[in-house]
Scaffold this motif. Sequence first.
Motif, short mmCIF file in Angstrom:
data_model
loop_
_atom_site.label_atom_id
_atom_site.label_comp_id
_atom_site.label_asym_id
_atom_site.label_seq_id
_atom_site.Cartn_x
_atom_site.Cartn_y
_atom_site.Cartn_z
N ARG A 68 57.69 25.67 33.87
CA ARG A 68 57.23 24.28 33.70
C ARG A 68 56.05 23.99 34.60
O ARG A 68 55.78 24.69 35.58
CB ARG A 68 58.37 23.30 33.97
CG ARG A 68 59.28 23.53 35.18
CD ARG A 68 58.62 23.33 36.48
NE ARG A 68 59.51 22.95 37.57
CZ ARG A 68 59.07 22.50 38.74
NH1 ARG A 68 57.78 22.45 39.00
NH2 ARG A 68 59.90 22.17 39.69
N TYR A 69 55.36 22.91 34.24
CA TYR A 69 54.38 22.32 35.14
C TYR A 69 54.75 20.85 35.26
O TYR A 69 55.12 20.22 34.26
CB TYR A 69 52.96 22.50 34.60
CG TYR A 69 51.92 22.00 35.58
CD1 TYR A 69 51.84 22.54 36.87
CD2 TYR A 69 51.04 20.96 35.25
CE1 TYR A 69 50.92 22.06 37.80
CE2 TYR A 69 50.10 20.50 36.17
CZ TYR A 69 50.05 21.05 37.44
OH TYR A 69 49.13 20.58 38.35
N ALA A 70 54.69 20.32 36.48
CA ALA A 70 55.23 18.99 36.72
C ALA A 70 54.25 18.13 37.51
O ALA A 70 54.47 17.84 38.68
CB ALA A 70 56.57 19.12 37.47
N LEU A 82 47.80 26.83 35.35
CA LEU A 82 47.47 28.06 34.63
C LEU A 82 48.46 29.18 35.03
O LEU A 82 48.99 29.89 34.18
CB LEU A 82 46.03 28.48 34.95
CG LEU A 82 45.58 29.86 34.47
CD1 LEU A 82 45.61 29.94 32.94
CD2 LEU A 82 44.16 30.18 34.98
N LEU A 83 48.71 29.27 36.33
CA LEU A 83 49.64 30.32 36.78
C LEU A 83 51.05 30.10 36.25
O LEU A 83 51.73 31.04 35.83
CB LEU A 83 49.67 30.35 38.31
CG LEU A 83 48.56 31.18 38.94
CD1 LEU A 83 48.57 30.99 40.45
CD2 LEU A 83 48.74 32.66 38.59
N LEU A 118 41.84 34.50 40.50
CA LEU A 118 43.17 35.12 40.41
C LEU A 118 43.07 36.63 40.16
O LEU A 118 44.06 37.27 39.81
CB LEU A 118 43.97 34.47 39.27
CG LEU A 118 44.26 32.97 39.45
CD1 LEU A 118 44.83 32.36 38.17
CD2 LEU A 118 45.24 32.77 40.61
N ASN A 119 41.88 37.18 40.36
CA ASN A 119 41.64 38.62 40.14
C ASN A 119 41.93 39.05 38.71
O ASN A 119 42.37 40.17 38.47
CB ASN A 119 42.52 39.48 41.07
CG ASN A 119 42.12 39.33 42.52
OD1 ASN A 119 40.99 38.95 42.80
ND2 ASN A 119 43.04 39.61 43.42
N ASP A 139 48.72 40.02 35.46
CA ASP A 139 49.49 40.93 36.29
C ASP A 139 49.77 40.23 37.62
O ASP A 139 48.87 40.07 38.46
CB ASP A 139 48.68 42.22 36.52
CG ASP A 139 49.46 43.24 37.35
OD1 ASP A 139 50.55 42.88 37.85
OD2 ASP A 139 48.98 44.36 37.49
N ALA A 140 51.02 39.84 37.79
CA ALA A 140 51.38 39.07 38.98
C ALA A 140 51.11 39.86 40.26
O ALA A 140 50.86 39.29 41.32
CB ALA A 140 52.84 38.66 38.91
N GLU A 141 51.11 41.20 40.16
CA GLU A 141 50.87 42.03 41.35
C GLU A 141 49.45 41.87 41.88
O GLU A 141 49.19 42.14 43.05
CB GLU A 141 51.11 43.51 41.02
CG GLU A 141 52.55 43.85 40.70
CD GLU A 141 53.51 43.42 41.81
OE1 GLU A 141 53.17 43.63 42.99
OE2 GLU A 141 54.57 42.86 41.49
#
Length: 332
Positions: A12-14, A30-31, A281-282, A304-306
């Motif tokens: 969610r976004y709040a 966005l994330l 965010l690379n 890619d969260a890494e």
Amino acid sequence: MSFSPAAGGAGRYAPSPSGDLHLGNLRTALLAWLFARSSGRRFVMRIEDLDRARDAGNAESQLADLASIGLDWDGDPVWQTDRGPAYEAAIEQLRERDLVYECTCTRRDILAAPTAPHAPPGAYPGTCRDRSDAERAAARAAIHPRLPALRLRAQDLQAPGELTQMEIPDRLLGTLHGDIDDFVLRRGDGTIAYNLAVVVDDAAMGIDQVVRGDDLASSTPRQVLLQQLLGLPTPEYAHVPLVLGPTGARLAKRDGAVTLRQLQDQGAKPEQVLTLLAQSLNLTRDLTNPEETVSATQLLERFDAELLPKTPWVWNGSAAASAISTTASERE
Ligand code: GLU
């Protein structure tokens, strides 16, 4: 390592509808969207409007900005001002277990009270915690017409005289540690406190993944304790670094053009703003042409969260904005 895809789970976004979203808010949104969608979750919106009179205009304009950078969400946004009965029911559930008490302290009372030896600064000293019925009635009468706040009897839950301790895994920050004092559930003016509302809403909305700014990381232990006391599941957490202005302070209006509209007024297109966010965010390493932009869908494919940076992004407005407007004018 990646989040386990959850059938039926949601991210969610709040946003709080307090004005246009700035680059930091857009980047967090966005994330949250990337984390949710890349793990097969639904993505839902909640307008956190408890603190201010409902301002549909602000929220609509925030949602329009999110849509114009390419984010989408499932179902209608939930407005917290519609959720009063659910919050009151949660307070009642805690009250039945004697976990709620009235507090007549002002901020000044709390600052002036002696604190327990190991309590962190600002922790509630427990002044109103153990009042008899008669003492409570007298305290109420003494502050009339002001009304008491309600606090959670959080301290002592693990050991008498001790703050309750909590450790929560976080996808980006490692482990969050919290010493939890008797925090407020409902303020004296009747407003439901952020921590209670978030916990009740996240559970009701089926949220099992919370991605938000790391300025809220310190609230998480309180929220997890509330989840446990209310018998609600604990979501996965990822607290993302904030965006800072050129002076190193949190990005704010004083830092120039920081909202989508302001950047658009300077000639930027939404996809250029999205690309800037993606760079931070690379996620644009494979772009070779500086004029090339990416769409939210393309970002989803390469998310890619890494690769996410673990430190704040410093927004140097003038340099970045002039890069955008140069590209914009070259194209015309
Ligand atoms: N409404 C909060 C904000 O805009 C976010 C709350 C949350 O994500 O838990 O900062």
